[in-house]
Design a protein around this motif. Structure first.
Motif, PDB file in Angstrom:
ATOM      1  N   PHE A  74       6.216   8.383  -8.576  1.00  0.00           N
ATOM      2  CA  PHE A  74       5.660   7.129  -9.077  1.00  0.00           C
ATOM      3  C   PHE A  74       5.007   7.278 -10.449  1.00  0.00           C
ATOM      4  O   PHE A  74       4.315   6.371 -10.903  1.00  0.00           O
ATOM      5  CB  PHE A  74       4.636   6.584  -8.070  1.00  0.00           C
ATOM      6  CG  PHE A  74       5.248   6.170  -6.771  1.00  0.00           C
ATOM      7  CD1 PHE A  74       5.586   4.851  -6.526  1.00  0.00           C
ATOM      8  CD2 PHE A  74       5.510   7.103  -5.780  1.00  0.00           C
ATOM      9  CE1 PHE A  74       6.164   4.470  -5.324  1.00  0.00           C
ATOM     10  CE2 PHE A  74       6.086   6.738  -4.585  1.00  0.00           C
ATOM     11  CZ  PHE A  74       6.418   5.419  -4.350  1.00  0.00           C
ATOM     12  N   SER A  75       5.226   8.404 -11.087  1.00  0.00           N
ATOM     13  CA  SER A  75       4.562   8.637 -12.374  1.00  0.00           C
ATOM     14  C   SER A  75       4.927   7.573 -13.402  1.00  0.00           C
ATOM     15  O   SER A  75       4.090   7.198 -14.234  1.00  0.00           O
ATOM     16  CB  SER A  75       4.918  10.031 -12.906  1.00  0.00           C
ATOM     17  OG  SER A  75       6.326  10.177 -13.022  1.00  0.00           O
ATOM     18  N   SER A  76       6.143   7.046 -13.346  1.00  0.00           N
ATOM     19  CA  SER A  76       6.569   6.061 -14.346  1.00  0.00           C
ATOM     20  C   SER A  76       5.916   4.702 -14.147  1.00  0.00           C
ATOM     21  O   SER A  76       5.907   3.876 -15.071  1.00  0.00           O
ATOM     22  CB  SER A  76       8.095   5.907 -14.314  1.00  0.00           C
ATOM     23  OG  SER A  76       8.524   5.414 -13.053  1.00  0.00           O
ATOM     24  N   ILE A  77       5.377   4.432 -12.950  1.00  0.00           N
ATOM     25  CA  ILE A  77       4.719   3.135 -12.720  1.00  0.00           C
ATOM     26  C   ILE A  77       3.266   3.339 -12.285  1.00  0.00           C
ATOM     27  O   ILE A  77       2.667   2.457 -11.674  1.00  0.00           O
ATOM     28  CB  ILE A  77       5.473   2.305 -11.665  1.00  0.00           C
ATOM     29  CG1 ILE A  77       5.516   3.034 -10.314  1.00  0.00           C
ATOM     30  CG2 ILE A  77       6.872   1.959 -12.134  1.00  0.00           C
ATOM     31  CD1 ILE A  77       6.009   2.152  -9.173  1.00  0.00           C
ATOM     32  N   GLU A  78       2.702   4.512 -12.606  1.00  0.00           N
ATOM     33  CA  GLU A  78       1.334   4.815 -12.180  1.00  0.00           C
ATOM     34  C   GLU A  78       0.342   3.774 -12.686  1.00  0.00           C
ATOM     35  O   GLU A  78      -0.647   3.452 -12.009  1.00  0.00           O
ATOM     36  CB  GLU A  78       0.926   6.204 -12.673  1.00  0.00           C
ATOM     37  CG  GLU A  78      -0.277   6.808 -11.969  1.00  0.00           C
ATOM     38  CD  GLU A  78      -0.003   7.202 -10.526  1.00  0.00           C
ATOM     39  OE1 GLU A  78      -0.693   6.658  -9.644  1.00  0.00           O
ATOM     40  OE2 GLU A  78       0.881   8.028 -10.283  1.00  0.00           O
ATOM     41  N   ASP A  79       0.608   3.208 -13.869  1.00  0.00           N
ATOM     42  CA  ASP A  79      -0.321   2.221 -14.425  1.00  0.00           C
ATOM     43  C   ASP A  79      -0.287   0.904 -13.650  1.00  0.00           C
ATOM     44  O   ASP A  79      -1.168   0.052 -13.831  1.00  0.00           O
ATOM     45  CB  ASP A  79      -0.023   1.973 -15.904  1.00  0.00           C
ATOM     46  CG  ASP A  79       1.401   1.476 -16.137  1.00  0.00           C
ATOM     47  OD1 ASP A  79       2.229   1.585 -15.214  1.00  0.00           O
ATOM     48  OD2 ASP A  79       1.672   0.980 -17.243  1.00  0.00           O
ATOM     49  N   ARG A  80       0.692   0.720 -12.779  1.00  0.00           N
ATOM     50  CA  ARG A  80       0.763  -0.492 -11.954  1.00  0.00           C
ATOM     51  C   ARG A  80       0.004  -0.332 -10.643  1.00  0.00           C
ATOM     52  O   ARG A  80      -0.198  -1.309  -9.912  1.00  0.00           O
ATOM     53  CB  ARG A  80       2.224  -0.831 -11.617  1.00  0.00           C
ATOM     54  CG  ARG A  80       2.996  -1.543 -12.687  1.00  0.00           C
ATOM     55  CD  ARG A  80       4.363  -1.973 -12.123  1.00  0.00           C
ATOM     56  NE  ARG A  80       4.240  -2.829 -10.950  1.00  0.00           N
ATOM     57  CZ  ARG A  80       5.266  -3.216 -10.201  1.00  0.00           C
ATOM     58  NH1 ARG A  80       6.494  -2.777 -10.490  1.00  0.00           N
ATOM     59  NH2 ARG A  80       5.089  -4.000  -9.164  1.00  0.00           N
ATOM     60  N   ILE A  81      -0.395   0.883 -10.315  1.00  0.00           N
ATOM     61  CA  ILE A  81      -0.965   1.163  -8.997  1.00  0.00           C
ATOM     62  C   ILE A  81      -2.485   1.181  -9.088  1.00  0.00           C
ATOM     63  O   ILE A  81      -3.065   1.983  -9.818  1.00  0.00           O
ATOM     64  CB  ILE A  81      -0.456   2.508  -8.452  1.00  0.00           C
ATOM     65  CG1 ILE A  81       1.081   2.517  -8.415  1.00  0.00           C
ATOM     66  CG2 ILE A  81      -1.014   2.763  -7.056  1.00  0.00           C
ATOM     67  CD1 ILE A  81       1.671   3.846  -7.999  1.00  0.00           C
ATOM     68  N   VAL A  93       0.861  -1.180   0.000  1.00  0.00           N
ATOM     69  CA  VAL A  93       0.000   0.000   0.000  1.00  0.00           C
ATOM     70  C   VAL A  93       0.901   1.236   0.000  1.00  0.00           C
ATOM     71  O   VAL A  93       1.612   1.500   0.962  1.00  0.00           O
ATOM     72  CB  VAL A  93      -0.936   0.027   1.223  1.00  0.00           C
ATOM     73  CG1 VAL A  93      -1.886   1.220   1.125  1.00  0.00           C
ATOM     74  CG2 VAL A  93      -1.725  -1.268   1.331  1.00  0.00           C
ATOM     75  N   VAL A  94       0.871   1.979  -1.103  1.00  0.00           N
ATOM     76  CA  VAL A  94       1.658   3.203  -1.241  1.00  0.00           C
ATOM     77  C   VAL A  94       0.763   4.373  -0.827  1.00  0.00           C
ATOM     78  O   VAL A  94      -0.214   4.677  -1.514  1.00  0.00           O
ATOM     79  CB  VAL A  94       2.158   3.379  -2.691  1.00  0.00           C
ATOM     80  CG1 VAL A  94       2.894   4.697  -2.837  1.00  0.00           C
ATOM     81  CG2 VAL A  94       3.070   2.218  -3.065  1.00  0.00           C
ATOM     82  N   HIS A  95       1.086   5.016   0.267  1.00  0.00           N
ATOM     83  CA  HIS A  95       0.180   6.012   0.850  1.00  0.00           C
ATOM     84  C   HIS A  95       0.388   7.416   0.307  1.00  0.00           C
ATOM     85  O   HIS A  95      -0.462   8.278   0.525  1.00  0.00           O
ATOM     86  CB  HIS A  95       0.326   6.016   2.375  1.00  0.00           C
ATOM     87  CG  HIS A  95      -0.260   4.806   3.027  1.00  0.00           C
ATOM     88  ND1 HIS A  95      -1.544   4.764   3.526  1.00  0.00           N
ATOM     89  CD2 HIS A  95       0.256   3.569   3.237  1.00  0.00           C
ATOM     90  CE1 HIS A  95      -1.787   3.576   4.022  1.00  0.00           C
ATOM     91  NE2 HIS A  95      -0.717   2.822   3.865  1.00  0.00           N
ATOM     92  N   GLU A  96       1.516   7.679  -0.348  1.00  0.00           N
ATOM     93  CA  GLU A  96       1.769   9.005  -0.907  1.00  0.00           C
ATOM     94  C   GLU A  96       2.414   8.821  -2.280  1.00  0.00           C
ATOM     95  O   GLU A  96       2.503   7.706  -2.795  1.00  0.00           O
ATOM     96  CB  GLU A  96       2.678   9.820   0.022  1.00  0.00           C
ATOM     97  CG  GLU A  96       2.083  10.065   1.400  1.00  0.00           C
ATOM     98  CD  GLU A  96       2.974  10.932   2.271  1.00  0.00           C
ATOM     99  OE1 GLU A  96       3.840  11.647   1.728  1.00  0.00           O
ATOM    100  OE2 GLU A  96       2.814  10.897   3.504  1.00  0.00           O
ATOM    101  N   ARG A  97       2.862   9.940  -2.863  1.00  0.00           N
ATOM    102  CA  ARG A  97       3.534   9.865  -4.160  1.00  0.00           C
ATOM    103  C   ARG A  97       4.938  10.484  -4.121  1.00  0.00           C
ATOM    104  O   ARG A  97       5.610  10.497  -5.135  1.00  0.00           O
ATOM    105  CB  ARG A  97       2.693  10.579  -5.239  1.00  0.00           C
ATOM    106  CG  ARG A  97       1.437   9.832  -5.661  1.00  0.00           C
ATOM    107  CD  ARG A  97       1.776   8.491  -6.307  1.00  0.00           C
ATOM    108  NE  ARG A  97       0.616   7.893  -6.946  1.00  0.00           N
ATOM    109  CZ  ARG A  97      -0.232   7.077  -6.348  1.00  0.00           C
ATOM    110  NH1 ARG A  97      -0.045   6.762  -5.059  1.00  0.00           N
ATOM    111  NH2 ARG A  97      -1.264   6.572  -7.009  1.00  0.00           N
ATOM    112  N   TRP A  98       5.354  10.993  -2.969  1.00  0.00           N
ATOM    113  CA  TRP A  98       6.696  11.560  -2.863  1.00  0.00           C
ATOM    114  C   TRP A  98       7.273  11.160  -1.504  1.00  0.00           C
ATOM    115  O   TRP A  98       6.703  11.443  -0.470  1.00  0.00           O
ATOM    116  CB  TRP A  98       6.669  13.086  -2.978  1.00  0.00           C
ATOM    117  CG  TRP A  98       8.027  13.706  -2.782  1.00  0.00           C
ATOM    118  CD1 TRP A  98       8.538  14.240  -1.625  1.00  0.00           C
ATOM    119  CD2 TRP A  98       9.060  13.838  -3.750  1.00  0.00           C
ATOM    120  NE1 TRP A  98       9.812  14.693  -1.811  1.00  0.00           N
ATOM    121  CE2 TRP A  98      10.172  14.465  -3.120  1.00  0.00           C
ATOM    122  CE3 TRP A  98       9.174  13.491  -5.106  1.00  0.00           C
ATOM    123  CZ2 TRP A  98      11.361  14.742  -3.785  1.00  0.00           C
ATOM    124  CZ3 TRP A  98      10.357  13.779  -5.756  1.00  0.00           C
ATOM    125  CH2 TRP A  98      11.434  14.403  -5.110  1.00  0.00           C
TER     126      TRP A  98
END
Length: 630
Positions: free
Chosen positions: A405-412, A313-318
């Motif tokens: 995480f913009s480069s793997i956003e489609d995985r999230i 679970v990734v709770h943020e993006r930075w």
């Protein structure tokens, strides 16, 4: 394990701390009876002996049984971390020795310990007096008594010295009679006969094995968190999932007094046994990735043990800056340089960032690099609305939000932040007491801000200024209802608290500002419930969902949010970022005019619609298979 009705040929490890001079005469004598019973039934028995063992070389135990050595002092007391060291040692001993059962010969004799996933646990008890009152009332004695009661409560089976002890266990601990066995079955005349002793310990072993196997079949997920969870929203988020399905959870923890966490009715293990339990259970593990000391050593467990089917679970993006600071705080900097970043490029960028040789806002590929290599399903509580606000954000200098995480956003995949139902009559009663103790009248309007006390990205200075202006516009009272503000949570920026106190003082309303930081989870819920509404705002410079907001919704508490947070759920509690004062005047007026019931109903309905953790659990335990459908 075969589930056989006999323990002939089975391997048993018996905790022999009672033979180190720390057990009572009765407990050591009872342990000898158990050993004789096991030997007569053909079990292989090893006795775990400790420093200070008082047995002589010609003792029957030394002569007749296998021995194992534990380099621990049974009487050592101190910090709760000791629980973890001996428990992990015990788990390893059971694993390496391929033992089928573990027998705790005296739960009130040290070392202090937690549950072990290594084998079914049978706890022996020969004296019921300690159930009624502690043998010693000093701190160490009370700690040992509590640990002993916890061991009895969480045992797979209990074997007693007689019917009177069994009745006391059932009465004081609420155990079912079928879980408690007597070493020596009653004869026709009603008197114990030791010749029948094998039936008692054998029956206890069979029951313990069946219960242990049933537990293994019921477990759906394994997770880690520091405990208690009130110090961190992400930690409390984890506990919420455990509370929603305690029989299906294996929870590992690293901090906190076990006396405060045993109320969780799940299997409660040491973080040191995380990998051992994972190898045994083979169920999805739920990992959290966030910048919080509450997740130490969870990040290392993620890096070293993650496997296919686990959920991250990734709770943020930075994360970069906070992640580096967190690992330095944990004393892991050197390990991070070696263990997390593998390529020359990543190691170089890590070094540049650590030594401030690159711009503060430079992209940091290594953060995504090591996470993207993990064989896990990645999910996030950030909704499309929140991500839209992240994309729209511009800082004071026009800089965009940071999204590593913009480069793997489609995985999230998006899975809403879940929480267990916190509304109950006890919390409401505690909330009323809290108001009375703080001198806040029952008819007063109390607006609360909960969570870490810091300005960015929570906009706290603007919130405080807007609130004071709005309250002043009403003369600090609406329709006879005085207006109060609560600032509740861990203080990260002390100057911000000083600023808030000075602001209220300048308006002659120092008595309307209330500061608190409750140390117990239920008190946090009670202080929330004491409020008429909560305010929770964000600038989405890094992408966040507020756990405090979700917690408030579960309590049916209206939450005032700013539009740019992306958390809008009710237009009536939404305020515009460029008019915080005006928005607060409108909401305060609604709360005072009798529309508060509708606001509470809407808040509770949002919890039921999107945040009930029991409805979301399958998205995690099914390996993330349903996450994309949310």
């Amino acid at each position: 394990m075969t589930g056989s009705s006999s323990i002939n040929g089975r391997r048993v490890l018996l905790n022999g701390a009672v033979f180190s001079g720390h057990g009572t005469r009765r407990s050591s004598s009872f342990a000898r009876e158990i050993l004789a019973s096991l030997r007569d039934q053909g079990a292989f028995v090893a006795v775990l002996l400790f420093d200070g063992c008082g047995l002589g070389g010609d003792d029957d135990i030394i002569r007749d049984f296998a021995l194992r050595y534990a380099p621990f002092d049974p009487e050592a007391t101190g910090q709760p971390e000791r629980y973890h060291g001996f428990t992990h040692f015990l788990t390893r001993m059971l694993e390496v020795g391929s033992f089928d059962y573990y027998i705790d010969s005296d739960p009130f004799c040290g070392p202090l310990r937690l549950e072990t996933p290594g084998a079914p646990t049978i706890v022996a008890l020969c004296d019921d007096a300690v159930l009624r009152s502690p043998a010693s009332r000093d701190a160490a004695g009370l700690e040992r008594r509590y640990n002993g009661l916890m061991r009895l409560d969480r045992a797979d089976a209990i074997v007693c010295s007689g019917e009177d002890v069994k009745l006391a266990v059932c009465r004081y601990l609420g155990k079912a009679p079928a879980e408690v066995f007597i070493l020596g079955a009653p004869s026709a005349a009603g008197a114990p006969e030791q010749v029948d002793a094998p039936a008692g310990v054998s029956a206890a072993a069979n029951h313990a094995e069946q219960r242990w196997q049933d537990w293994r079949r019921s477990i759906r997920f394994q997770t880690f968190s520091s405990l208690p969870g009130e110090g961190c929203g992400v930690a409390d988020f984890t506990v919420a999932y455990v509370r929603s399905a305690p029989a299906q959870a294996a929870l590992h923890f690293s901090s906190g007094d076990p006396a405060q966490v045993a109320a969780l009715e799940c299997k409660l293990f040491s973080h040191l046994d995380f990998e051992a339990a994972g190898d045994l259970l083979r169920v999805p593990r739920l990992f959290n990735f966030a910048v919080s000391p509450a997740l130490i050593p969870g990040l290392d467990l993620l890096r070293t043990t993650a496997r296919a089917g686990d959920i991250l679970v990734v709770h943020e993006r930075w994360y970069s800056d906070g992640f580096m600071g967190l690992l330095r705080f944990a004393g892991k900097s050197a390990d991070v340089g070696i263990g997390y970043f593998r390529s020359d490029e990543e190691a170089t960028e890590f070094t540049q960032r650590s030594l401030s040789l690159s711009p503060a806002n430079a992209p940091y590929p290594p953060m995504v690099g090591w996470l993207s290599r993990l064989p896990v399903t990645i999910v996030s509580p950030l909704s499309p609305n929140i991500l839209e606000q992240v994309s729209a954000y511009r800082g004071p200098g026009g800089e965009p939000a940071r999204n590593e995480f913009s480069s793997i956003e489609d995985r999230i995949a998006f899975v809403p932040m879940g929480i267990d139902d916190r509304a109950d009559p006890a919390t409401l009663r505690a909330a009323r007491r809290h108001r009375a103790e703080r001198g806040i009248a029952g008819h007063a309007l109390l607006i609360g801000h909960f969570g870490l006390v810091l300005d960015h990205p929570k906009m706290l200075r603007r919130i405080l200024a807007g609130f004071v202006d709005a309250a002043s516009a009403f003369g600090w009272s609406i329709e006879g209802r005085p207006i109060h503000f609560k600032l509740c949570g861990k203080i990260v920026e002390p100057d911000l608290v000083d600023h808030a106190s000075a602001l209220f003082d300048r308006h002659g309303r120092a008595d309307r500002l209330h500061l608190s930081n409750p140390a117990v989870d239920r008190e946090f819920d009670a202080e929330m419930t004491a409020c008429d509404a909560m305010i929770c705002c964000r600038v989405q410079s890094r992408g966040q969902q507020s756990h405090a907001m979700v917690r408030a919704l579960s309590l049916g508490l209206p939450v005032i949010v700013n539009r740019a947070s992306g958390w809008v759920y009710d237009p009536a509690t939404t305020i515009e970022d460029d008019d915080i004062e005006g928005g607060l005047r409108r909401v305060l007026s609604d709360l005072a005019s009798g529309r508060s019931s509708r606001l509470r109903e809407t808040a509770r309905a949002e919890f039921e619609r999107a945040h009930r953790v029991d409805s979301l659990l399958s998205m995690f335990t099914d390996g993330g298979g349903h996450a994309g459908a949310v």
